[in-house]
Design a protein around this motif. Structure first.
Motif, PDB file in Angstrom:
ATOM      1  N   MET A  45     -14.861 -31.009  86.911  1.00 55.16           N
ATOM      2  CA  MET A  45     -14.912 -30.995  85.526  1.00 55.16           C
ATOM      3  C   MET A  45     -14.238 -29.654  85.061  1.00 55.16           C
ATOM      4  N   LYS A  46     -14.059 -28.653  85.855  1.00 52.11           N
ATOM      5  CA  LYS A  46     -13.211 -27.401  85.552  1.00 52.11           C
ATOM      6  C   LYS A  46     -11.814 -27.549  85.627  1.00 52.11           C
ATOM      7  N   GLN A  47     -11.434 -28.711  86.672  1.00 56.72           N
ATOM      8  CA  GLN A  47     -10.041 -29.051  86.747  1.00 56.72           C
ATOM      9  C   GLN A  47      -9.898 -29.848  85.629  1.00 56.72           C
ATOM     10  N   ARG A  48     -10.715 -30.676  85.088  1.00 57.50           N
ATOM     11  CA  ARG A  48     -10.298 -31.115  83.623  1.00 57.50           C
ATOM     12  C   ARG A  48     -10.143 -30.319  82.549  1.00 57.50           C
ATOM     13  N   ILE A  49     -11.011 -29.380  82.646  1.00 58.38           N
ATOM     14  CA  ILE A  49     -10.603 -28.133  81.508  1.00 58.38           C
ATOM     15  C   ILE A  49      -9.285 -27.604  81.707  1.00 58.38           C
ATOM     16  N   VAL A  50      -8.972 -27.262  82.900  1.00 57.29           N
ATOM     17  CA  VAL A  50      -7.739 -26.533  83.260  1.00 57.29           C
ATOM     18  C   VAL A  50      -6.628 -27.603  82.777  1.00 57.29           C
ATOM     19  N   ILE A  51      -6.640 -29.144  82.818  1.00 53.97           N
ATOM     20  CA  ILE A  51      -5.990 -29.906  82.571  1.00 53.97           C
ATOM     21  C   ILE A  51      -5.691 -29.944  80.792  1.00 53.97           C
ATOM     22  N   ALA A  52      -6.843 -29.960  80.350  1.00 51.62           N
ATOM     23  CA  ALA A  52      -7.119 -29.747  78.950  1.00 51.62           C
ATOM     24  C   ALA A  52      -6.234 -28.583  78.323  1.00 51.62           C
ATOM     25  N   ILE A  53      -6.307 -27.465  78.947  1.00 48.69           N
ATOM     26  CA  ILE A  53      -5.642 -26.381  78.561  1.00 48.69           C
ATOM     27  C   ILE A  53      -4.185 -26.668  78.771  1.00 48.69           C
ATOM     28  N   ALA A  54      -3.776 -27.132  79.659  1.00 53.37           N
ATOM     29  CA  ALA A  54      -2.271 -27.083  80.202  1.00 53.37           C
ATOM     30  C   ALA A  54      -1.784 -28.411  79.198  1.00 53.37           C
ATOM     31  N   LEU A  55      -2.571 -29.190  78.719  1.00 54.77           N
ATOM     32  CA  LEU A  55      -1.874 -30.291  77.838  1.00 54.77           C
ATOM     33  C   LEU A  55      -2.079 -30.012  76.356  1.00 54.77           C
ATOM     34  N   ALA A  56      -2.854 -28.945  76.210  1.00 54.31           N
ATOM     35  CA  ALA A  56      -3.424 -28.783  74.694  1.00 54.31           C
ATOM     36  C   ALA A  56      -2.226 -28.773  73.751  1.00 54.31           C
ATOM     37  N   CYS A  57      -1.128 -28.101  74.135  1.00 56.05           N
ATOM     38  CA  CYS A  57      -0.028 -28.270  73.017  1.00 56.05           C
ATOM     39  C   CYS A  57       1.224 -29.022  73.445  1.00 56.05           C
ATOM     40  N   ASN A  58       0.700 -30.182  74.107  1.00 59.16           N
ATOM     41  CA  ASN A  58       1.734 -31.242  74.117  1.00 59.16           C
ATOM     42  C   ASN A  58       2.886 -30.777  74.905  1.00 59.16           C
ATOM     43  N   PRO A  59       2.970 -30.354  75.988  1.00 66.36           N
ATOM     44  CA  PRO A  59       4.154 -29.938  76.711  1.00 66.36           C
ATOM     45  C   PRO A  59       5.115 -30.983  76.946  1.00 66.36           C
ATOM     46  N   SER A  60       6.224 -30.702  77.149  1.00 68.31           N
ATOM     47  CA  SER A  60       7.333 -31.786  77.580  1.00 68.31           C
ATOM     48  C   SER A  60       7.274 -31.659  79.202  1.00 68.31           C
ATOM     49  N   LEU A  61       7.133 -30.648  79.882  1.00 67.54           N
ATOM     50  CA  LEU A  61       6.998 -30.815  81.489  1.00 67.54           C
ATOM     51  C   LEU A  61       5.751 -30.234  81.771  1.00 67.54           C
ATOM     52  N   LEU A  62       4.938 -30.717  82.758  1.00 69.19           N
ATOM     53  CA  LEU A  62       3.941 -30.139  83.312  1.00 69.19           C
ATOM     54  C   LEU A  62       4.146 -29.888  84.693  1.00 69.19           C
ATOM     55  N   ILE A  63       3.613 -28.837  85.058  1.00 68.47           N
ATOM     56  CA  ILE A  63       3.936 -28.524  86.645  1.00 68.47           C
ATOM     57  C   ILE A  63       2.364 -28.409  87.019  1.00 68.47           C
ATOM     58  N   ALA A  64       2.109 -29.493  88.096  1.00 67.53           N
ATOM     59  CA  ALA A  64       0.748 -29.288  88.563  1.00 67.53           C
ATOM     60  C   ALA A  64       1.027 -29.038  90.024  1.00 67.53           C
ATOM     61  N   ASP A  65       0.515 -27.645  90.302  1.00 69.71           N
ATOM     62  CA  ASP A  65       0.554 -26.955  91.782  1.00 69.71           C
ATOM     63  C   ASP A  65      -0.810 -27.523  92.515  1.00 69.71           C
ATOM     64  N   GLU A  66      -0.650 -28.516  93.429  1.00 68.46           N
ATOM     65  CA  GLU A  66      -1.753 -28.985  94.190  1.00 68.46           C
ATOM     66  C   GLU A  66      -3.092 -29.078  93.437  1.00 68.46           C
ATOM     67  N   PRO A  67      -2.913 -30.083  92.371  1.00 64.03           N
ATOM     68  CA  PRO A  67      -3.970 -30.068  91.288  1.00 64.03           C
ATOM     69  C   PRO A  67      -5.577 -30.527  92.202  1.00 64.03           C
ATOM     70  N   THR A  68      -5.253 -31.339  93.137  1.00 66.13           N
ATOM     71  CA  THR A  68      -6.454 -32.036  93.727  1.00 66.13           C
ATOM     72  C   THR A  68      -6.813 -31.340  95.129  1.00 66.13           C
ATOM     73  N   THR A  69      -6.008 -30.432  95.423  1.00 64.10           N
ATOM     74  CA  THR A  69      -6.406 -29.860  96.883  1.00 64.10           C
ATOM     75  C   THR A  69      -7.812 -29.324  96.887  1.00 64.10           C
ATOM     76  N   ALA A  70      -8.352 -28.663  96.055  1.00 66.16           N
ATOM     77  CA  ALA A  70      -9.585 -27.846  96.034  1.00 66.16           C
ATOM     78  C   ALA A  70     -10.655 -28.846  95.650  1.00 66.16           C
ATOM     79  N   LEU A  71     -10.439 -30.119  95.332  1.00 67.61           N
ATOM     80  CA  LEU A  71     -11.678 -30.997  94.916  1.00 67.61           C
ATOM     81  C   LEU A  71     -11.854 -32.233  96.179  1.00 67.61           C
TER      82      LEU A  71
END
Lengths: 323, 294
Positions: free
Chosen positions: A158-184
């Motif tokens: 769920m926290k990672q979802r929140i982090v994703i929500a923060i990252a996408l909140a401003c509708n960026p053109s480029l998303l950098i995901a640094d090992e987004p699933t390693t800790a899950l």
């Protein structure tokens, strides 16, 4: 499609009093609009440093960008002022961090944290920002009503979802995901990857996915760059690299994935360790571990060779084949 | 702004305000509530001394010096026959005012210095911390004596002198706490969302670095009330005849063998204040941490 990000010969070193750690050496990648690129490599290969370099967040000192260009939509990010970079971070380029457990501020509610980034980049009222924050939460699959809860009240996924929500909140053109699933854990990994993939398609966001997991790359990416000791050793689209891996390191990586159709008592790791980035060999950095290495490999840096259109390798074995 | 807030809460639904959450957590902590009650009582004394005791704290009754507790003077009288209860109640105002004001000033300056030094590091850190080292190298009492001696003996000078001695402690505590928070991933994540340094310090670093600062506030407050008495001891404290607990203690020092009650009552007052603020500070620190909910 237009080029959204082009990195040319980016070189980043960490300079301390007693050594120079060559974390990133001459990395070049391009990313089109809506495309996803997987940056694959083992721990310490310089993947995260590359990402930080794009965002201009390499800790300085000791980090120093020695050379190269990071061209985002025609602007060289390395030449922008700190204030101009702040407008780009989180708004045009955002980042998802590796460990959701520590990437959220423990004393702010999650709603407030999503609201922060919206209010930072867009002139909207608090009420409007809150509404958008709750919409974002719904979009990543969390009830908007939970916006008043604190990060510790959510599970890791769920926290990672929140982090994703923060990252996408401003509708960026480029998303950098640094090992987004390693800790899950594995079941959540698939969900989070699907989520990133869906949202990326929905918003037409480009994605730079940093990972050491080739399975993850196969699921999400269009292009792959294999990084070894701060250099891209093989670069191409997903199919050509997965179906026709050229570089001995890439082959080694595929070879160390367990094959469920065969019974094996032992996995097949790549022997040896990555060279110390503060003391890189003169020639190919992989030569010490390479089954095909020759004396020449240890003497000079192999050039980048294009083995088929859009598929390039940095290895002497293919020097003659190349065009 | 008010309208905006209303709309926001309308959207958020039954959001309990942060303040109410903190209050709820605080109220569960009985010792902290006890501390708060004592502080409130002290504040009432400090605000309405004239109503709660004799409006004139200088009335002398020289025939009745060093009297023990009686119906007329129920905490007895001091060496000039002044009513002890009246002087302790009026002293509450002086001691609390000087204590709170000096801690407030020291906290504001010290936390600012410590945050800047800890957050930015490098040369700024070195310069600020060397200044703090200089402050630390001078004993507090000596610093206080020299400032009061140079600038004159008044309450505002006294507050300044005591605050100055406290800045170093606040700066050090804040700096070390900020350094541990500065390198966390959520600060890095905040930077990656484009937040400016000022915003990161205010919204991310300080709230997470608060716990040791609160403890420092309560201990400094206690220390400062005692410091005033230290200055009074060498005759540079609050000018007579303003009543103040520390000077009451030091006045009674010479006759404590014969009239021990002379130091017991102001002593209890100081102890109770310090104790109450410590309990309150501990409770506040716990209540401010959302992770310790329920």
């Amino acid at each position: 499609m237009s080029k959204i990000l082009e990195i040319k010969d980016l070189t980043i070193h960490y300079v301390t009093d007693d050594e120079v750690v060559k974390a990133v050496n001459d990395i070049s990648i391009t990313l089109e609009e809506g495309e996803s690129l997987g940056l694959v490599g083992e721990t310490g290969a310089g993947k995260t440093t590359t990402a930080m370099g794009i965002l201009g967040l390499v800790p300085n000192p000791p980090g120093k960008i020695i050379g190269g260009e990071v061209i985002y939509k025609g602007k060289n990010l390395l030449k922008l002022s700190e204030a101009e970079m702040r407008k780009i971070r989180g708004h045009e380029i955002s980042m998802i961090f590796q460990d959701p457990m520590t990437a959220l501020n423990p004393v702010l509610t999650v709603g407030d944290q999503i609201m922060e980034v919206i209010r930072l980049h867009q002139k909207v009222s608090k009420a409007e920002a809150m509404k958008r924050a709750m919409d974002m939460m719904e979009m990543v699959g969390i009830e908007g009503g939970r916006c008043n809860e604190y990060p510790h009240q959510f599970s890791g996924g769920m926290k990672q979802r929140i982090v994703i929500a923060i990252a996408l909140a401003c509708n960026p053109s480029l998303l950098i995901a640094d090992e987004p699933t390693t800790a899950l854990d594995v079941t959540i990994q698939a969900q989070v990857l699907d989520l990133i993939d869906n949202l990326k398609k929905k918003f037409n966001t480009s994605l730079l996915l940093i990972t050491h997991d080739l399975g993850v790359v196969a699921e999400v990416c269009d292009k792959v760059a294999i990084v070894y000791a701060g250099r891209i050793v093989e670069y191409g689209n997903l199919e050509s690299i997965y179906n026709n891996p050229k570089h001995p390191y890439t082959n080694g990586l595929f070879g160390s994935i367990p094959d469920f159709s065969k019974k094996a008592h032992r996995l097949n790791p790549i022997r040896g360790l990555m060279p110390d980035p503060s003391n890189l060999p003169e020639g190919c950095a992989f030569a010490e571990r390479c089954p095909n290495a020759t004396d020449e490999c240890r003497k000079r840096q192999p050039p980048v060779v294009e083995v088929e259109p859009g598929h390039s390798v940095r290895c002497l074995m293919f020097e003659k084949e190349g065009r | 702004m008010g309208k905006d807030k209303k709309e926001t809460s309308a959207i958020r639904g039954k959001k309990k305000s942060q303040f109410r959450n903190i209050m709820r957590r605080f109220m569960k902590n009985q010792t902290a509530v006890f501390g708060l009650v004592v502080i409130v009582v002290l504040l009432i004394f400090a605000l309405f001394p004239a109503q709660l005791s004799n409006p004139d704290y200088t009335i002398q009754d020289l025939a009745n010096r060093y009297a023990g507790p009686s119906a007329q003077h129920f905490l007895g009288t001091d060496e000039l026959g002044r009513d002890m209860y009246t002087r302790i109640v009026w002293g509450c105002r002086t001691s609390l005012a000087i204590g709170l004001a000096s801690v407030g000033i020291a906290c504001a300056i010290g936390v600012t210095l410590g945050t800047l030094a800890g957050y930015f590091g490098g040369i700024l850190d070195n310069v600020l911390m060397r200044i703090v080292d200089v402050l630390m190298a001078v004993p507090n009492l000596l610093l206080g004596i020299s400032i009061v001696a140079a600038l004159g003996n008044s309450i505002s000078v006294l507050i300044f002198a005591i605050a100055l001695g406290n800045i170093a402690a606040f700066a050090r505590v804040t700096r070390s706490s900020v350094i541990t928070v500065r390198d966390t991933e959520y600060v890095e994540a905040a930077r990656a969302t484009g937040a400016s340094d000022g915003r990161i310090m205010w919204k991310y670093v300080l709230p997470n670095a608060l716990a040791p600062i609160i403890v420092q506030v309560t201990t400094s407050l206690a220390g400062n009330i005692l410091n005033i008495s230290g200055l009074s001891f060498v005759g540079l404290g609050v000018p007579a005849p303003t009543p103040e607990w520390g000077s009451m203690l030091s006045n009674a020092r010479s006759i404590m063998r014969d009239y021990p009650l002379q130091i017991v009552f102001p002593g209890i007052a100081i102890m109770l204040t310090v104790f109450a603020f410590n309990l309150f500070g501990d409770g506040l620190r716990d209540a401010l941490d959302p992770r310790l909910k329920n």
